[in-house]
Design a protein around this motif. Structure first.
Motif, PDB file in Angstrom:
ATOM      1  N   PRO A 177      42.215  47.812  32.528  1.00  0.00           N
ATOM      2  CA  PRO A 177      43.014  46.249  32.337  1.00  0.00           C
ATOM      3  C   PRO A 177      42.662  45.018  32.225  1.00  0.00           C
ATOM      4  O   PRO A 177      41.883  45.368  33.545  1.00  0.00           O
ATOM      5  CB  PRO A 177      44.832  46.443  33.212  1.00  0.00           C
ATOM      6  N   ASP A 178      42.865  43.926  31.602  1.00  0.00           N
ATOM      7  CA  ASP A 178      41.759  42.035  31.947  1.00  0.00           C
ATOM      8  C   ASP A 178      43.337  41.740  33.087  1.00  0.00           C
ATOM      9  O   ASP A 178      44.103  42.417  33.292  1.00  0.00           O
ATOM     10  CB  ASP A 178      41.780  41.690  30.636  1.00  0.00           C
ATOM     11  N   GLY A 179      42.608  40.693  33.619  1.00  0.00           N
ATOM     12  CA  GLY A 179      42.827  40.132  34.389  1.00  0.00           C
ATOM     13  C   GLY A 179      43.457  38.585  33.956  1.00  0.00           C
ATOM     14  O   GLY A 179      42.787  38.676  32.463  1.00  0.00           O
ATOM     15  N   HIS A 180      42.988  37.267  34.830  1.00  0.00           N
ATOM     16  CA  HIS A 180      44.045  36.127  34.286  1.00  0.00           C
ATOM     17  C   HIS A 180      42.685  35.494  34.020  1.00  0.00           C
ATOM     18  O   HIS A 180      42.770  33.706  34.272  1.00  0.00           O
ATOM     19  CB  HIS A 180      44.634  35.642  35.295  1.00  0.00           C
ATOM     20  N   GLY A 264      44.039  41.849  36.894  1.00  0.00           N
ATOM     21  CA  GLY A 264      44.089  43.888  35.957  1.00  0.00           C
ATOM     22  C   GLY A 264      44.212  44.962  37.419  1.00  0.00           C
ATOM     23  O   GLY A 264      44.229  46.185  37.327  1.00  0.00           O
ATOM     24  N   GLY A 265      44.150  44.401  37.976  1.00  0.00           N
ATOM     25  CA  GLY A 265      44.061  45.011  39.234  1.00  0.00           C
ATOM     26  C   GLY A 265      45.227  45.232  40.008  1.00  0.00           C
ATOM     27  O   GLY A 265      45.325  46.641  39.949  1.00  0.00           O
ATOM     28  N   THR A 266      45.969  44.523  39.401  1.00  0.00           N
ATOM     29  CA  THR A 266      47.639  44.846  39.937  1.00  0.00           C
ATOM     30  C   THR A 266      48.189  45.809  39.074  1.00  0.00           C
ATOM     31  O   THR A 266      48.563  47.351  39.360  1.00  0.00           O
ATOM     32  CB  THR A 266      49.139  43.816  39.501  1.00  0.00           C
ATOM     33  N   HIS A 267      47.753  46.192  37.120  1.00  0.00           N
ATOM     34  CA  HIS A 267      47.880  47.008  36.423  1.00  0.00           C
ATOM     35  C   HIS A 267      47.157  48.264  36.378  1.00  0.00           C
ATOM     36  O   HIS A 267      47.650  49.811  36.500  1.00  0.00           O
ATOM     37  CB  HIS A 267      47.506  46.361  35.047  1.00  0.00           C
ATOM     38  N   PRO A 283      40.952  49.238  41.990  1.00  0.00           N
ATOM     39  CA  PRO A 283      40.977  47.872  42.031  1.00  0.00           C
ATOM     40  C   PRO A 283      40.484  46.813  41.931  1.00  0.00           C
ATOM     41  O   PRO A 283      39.903  47.105  43.628  1.00  0.00           O
ATOM     42  CB  PRO A 283      42.397  47.739  42.304  1.00  0.00           C
ATOM     43  N   THR A 284      39.874  45.881  41.851  1.00  0.00           N
ATOM     44  CA  THR A 284      38.981  44.558  42.057  1.00  0.00           C
ATOM     45  C   THR A 284      39.267  43.225  42.228  1.00  0.00           C
ATOM     46  O   THR A 284      41.004  42.845  41.937  1.00  0.00           O
ATOM     47  CB  THR A 284      38.099  44.187  41.356  1.00  0.00           C
ATOM     48  N   VAL A 285      39.514  43.039  43.755  1.00  0.00           N
ATOM     49  CA  VAL A 285      40.504  41.427  44.504  1.00  0.00           C
ATOM     50  C   VAL A 285      41.858  41.573  43.525  1.00  0.00           C
ATOM     51  O   VAL A 285      42.116  40.651  43.191  1.00  0.00           O
ATOM     52  CB  VAL A 285      39.493  40.116  43.549  1.00  0.00           C
ATOM     53  N   ASN A 286      41.993  42.221  44.135  1.00  0.00           N
ATOM     54  CA  ASN A 286      43.712  42.010  43.684  1.00  0.00           C
ATOM     55  C   ASN A 286      44.710  42.486  45.314  1.00  0.00           C
ATOM     56  O   ASN A 286      45.296  41.812  45.494  1.00  0.00           O
ATOM     57  CB  ASN A 286      43.906  43.020  42.664  1.00  0.00           C
ATOM     58  N   GLY A 293      51.318  39.823  43.137  1.00  0.00           N
ATOM     59  CA  GLY A 293      50.848  38.916  41.894  1.00  0.00           C
ATOM     60  C   GLY A 293      51.359  37.785  41.829  1.00  0.00           C
ATOM     61  O   GLY A 293      52.715  37.798  41.710  1.00  0.00           O
ATOM     62  N   GLY A 294      51.119  36.424  40.995  1.00  0.00           N
ATOM     63  CA  GLY A 294      51.717  35.730  40.614  1.00  0.00           C
ATOM     64  C   GLY A 294      52.340  35.212  39.239  1.00  0.00           C
ATOM     65  O   GLY A 294      52.531  34.624  39.450  1.00  0.00           O
TER      66      GLY A 294
END
Length: 409
Positions: A177-180, A264-267, A283-286, A293-294
Motif C-alpha cells: 500500500p502506498d503512502g502520501h 501506507g503503514g496505516t493500511h 509498517p514503516t514510519v507510521n 493517521g491524519g
C-alpha cells in the motif's frame, strides 16, 4: 496568550483564527506549575489543541480526532494492558475487535458489489533481475484500481539456489500500500524498493491511492479527502491479494507480506486485521498509540472505536505471533515507539513465547520519509523471514521509469 508567552518564554504559531475570541475566567485557567496544562485549559474552550514543535515554539491548531499527545497514547496502552494478561484473554479481545473493525469500516457493503472482472494486464517489461507489468482491475462497476506488479526474473542458477534454500521455486508475495509521499507510487524510492525486493525473490504489487495518480482521473482530485478512500484503499489491497493468490501459480501461499510507509503503514496494519493470509508485516514510519493517521483515507471510518476504543498498536498486536517489524524515526510521531509502542508489542508477543518475532528498527536522527535506511531495514527483514537473496540487494540495478510507463493503458 501574550501573558502565557511571556511567563514561560515561549512562542505561539496559530493555525486558527483567534480574532474577537474571548476566554471567560482566563486567569483561573493558568496553572503556575505547568505550561501544557495551561494551554490545554485555554484551548479546550474553543475546541483547539496545542502541539510542541521544537525549542520554545508551540502551534495552536483545531482539534483533530485522530491525533493525540504522547501522554494520551501512554494512558491508552496502559488501559489496554489491563484487559488481558494472557493469550486466551488477548485472543478473545482480538477476535471481537477484528469483527467490529470490519463492521465500522463497512468494507463488506462493497464486497457484494465487486465485479470480479478479468484484469487488464500491460506489457511485461524486462529489467535487470526483475520485470514490471501494469495491472488494471475493475473493482466496482465503472471503478478501477491501477497498479504495477514487480516480478523476480532470476537466471536458472539463481532460481535453483532459491529452490534449495526455501524448498520451493515459487516466490514470496508482498502487497505494498502506498503512502502520501510526493509522486505517489511513481516516485523513485518506491520503484527502488519494489524492484530491489523483486530482484531478491519477492513479487511486489503496489497500487494508486484513491484519488491519486490514474485514480485521480477517475474520481477527481478531491475524492481522496473522504472516508470512502479509507474503504476503497483497503478493498483494493484485498482485490489485488485475491487476484495474485488465485491466479498466479508462481506465488508461495506460505509467504505473503505487506509493507507500506506513512499512510501506507496505516493500511499495512489494517490489512493484517482484515486478512489472515498475511504472514509477515513491516509498517514503516507510521505506528503510534497517539496518532491514527491524519488523512481520511487512514482514519475516515471510525475503526478506532472498536472494542470501546483501540489504537493502531493494538490492531497490529493482533498479528502476533507472526513476524513483525516496526520502523520508526526521531522526527515524526513514531519517535515514541522504542519506549512506548514497542514494549507493549513485546508484552503481547510474550503471550506466545515469540518475543523474537517482533522487531523495532529506530532511526533517531532521521525524519519522516522512506529513505535508504528505512528501505534497508525492510530488505533485511524480508530477507530473514522470507528467505530472500541478500546478495541481490542492489538498488543501483533498478530502473527508475517515467511515471507514464507505470500507468495502465
Amino acid at each position: 496568550m501574550e501573558s502565557v508567552s511571556k511567563r514561560w518564554n515561549v512562542r505561539f504559531k496559530y493555525n486558527v483564527d483567534t480574532t474577537g475570541l474571548k476566554l471567560p475566567y482566563a486567569d483561573f485557567r493558568v496553572r503556575a506549575y505547568s505550561l501544557e496544562e495551561t494551554l490545554t485549559n485555554i484551548c479546550k474552550y474553543f475546541d483547539f489543541n496545542w502541539w510542541k514543535q521544537n525549542g520554545n515554539l508551540y502551534k495552536i491548531k483545531p482539534y483533530e480526532y485522530p491525533r493525540r499527545h504522547v501522554e494520551e497514547g501512554q494512558k491508552m496502552l496502559a488501559y489496554l494492558e489491563t484487559l488481558y494478561s494472557n493469550k486466551a484473554q488477548f485472543e478473545t479481545r482480538r477476535d471481537s475487535v477484528r469483527r467490529q473493525v470490519r463492521q465500522l469500516l463497512e468494507i463488506d457493503n462493497y464486497m457484494d458489489s465487486l465485479t470480479h472482472s478479468k484484469p487488464v494486464l500491460g506489457k511485461v517489461i524486462r529489467h535487470d533481475g526483475y520485470t514490471t507489468q501494469n495491472i488494471k482491475i475493475e473493482t466496482l462497476p465503472g471503478e478501477h484500481l491501477f497498479g504495477t506488479i514487480y516480478t523476480p526474473a532470476p537466471d536458472k542458477a539463481t532460481l535453483k539456489h532459491w529452490k534449495a534454500k526455501n524448498g520451493t521455486d515459487k516466490f514470496a508475495l508482498i502487497i505494498c500500500p502506498d503512502g502520501h509521499f510526493g509522486g505517489g507510487r511513481y516516485r523513485p524510492d518506491e520503484q527502488q524498493r519494489l524492484g530491489t525486493l523483486a530482484r531478491m525473490g519477492a513479487v511486489c504489487v503496489d497500487f494508486d491511492l484513491y484519488g491519486w495518480g490514474q485514480s485521480e482521473d477517475e474520481y477527481g482530485k478531491n475524492s481522496h479527502q473522504t472516508d470512502r478512500a479509507h474503504v476503497i484503499q483497503a478493498l483494493n489491497a484485498e482485490v489485488l491479494l485475491d487476484y495474485m493468490w488465485n491466479n498466479r501459480r508462481d506465488i508461495d501461499h506460505k509467504r505473503i507480506g505487506v509493507n507500506g510507509g506513512s499512510g501506507g503503514g496505516t493500511h499495512t496494519v489494517l490489512l493484517t486485521v482484515l486478512d489472515n493470509r498475511i504472514t509477515a508485516a513491516a509498517p514503516t514510519v507510521n505506528l503510534a498509540s497517539h496518532f491514527d493517521g491524519g488523512c481520511p483515507c487512514e482514519s475516515g471510518k471510525p475503526i478506532q472505536l472498536a472494542g470501546s476504543g483501540t489504537c493502531n498498536p493494538e490492531l497490529i498486536a493482533f498479528f502476533a505471533p507472526r513476524p513483525l517489524q516496526i520502523v520508526s524515526d526521531g522526527g515524526d510521531w513514531t519517535a515514541s515507539v522504542p519506549t512506548l509502542e514497542y514494549p507493549y508489542l513485546q508484552r503481547v508477543y510474550d503471550f506466545y513465547g515469540a518475543r523474537d518475532k517482533v522487531e523495532n528498527v529506530h532511526l533517531p536522527n532521521e525524519r519522516h520519509d522512506y529513505g535508504p535506511n528505512k528501505r534497508k531495514a525492510n530488505y533485511d527483514f524480508f530477507e530473514r523471514v522470507f528467505g530472500l537473496d541478500k546478495s541481490l540487494c542492489d538498488e543501483s540495478k533498478v530502473t527508475v521509469m517515467d511515471a507514464e510507463m507505470l500507468k495502465s493503458k
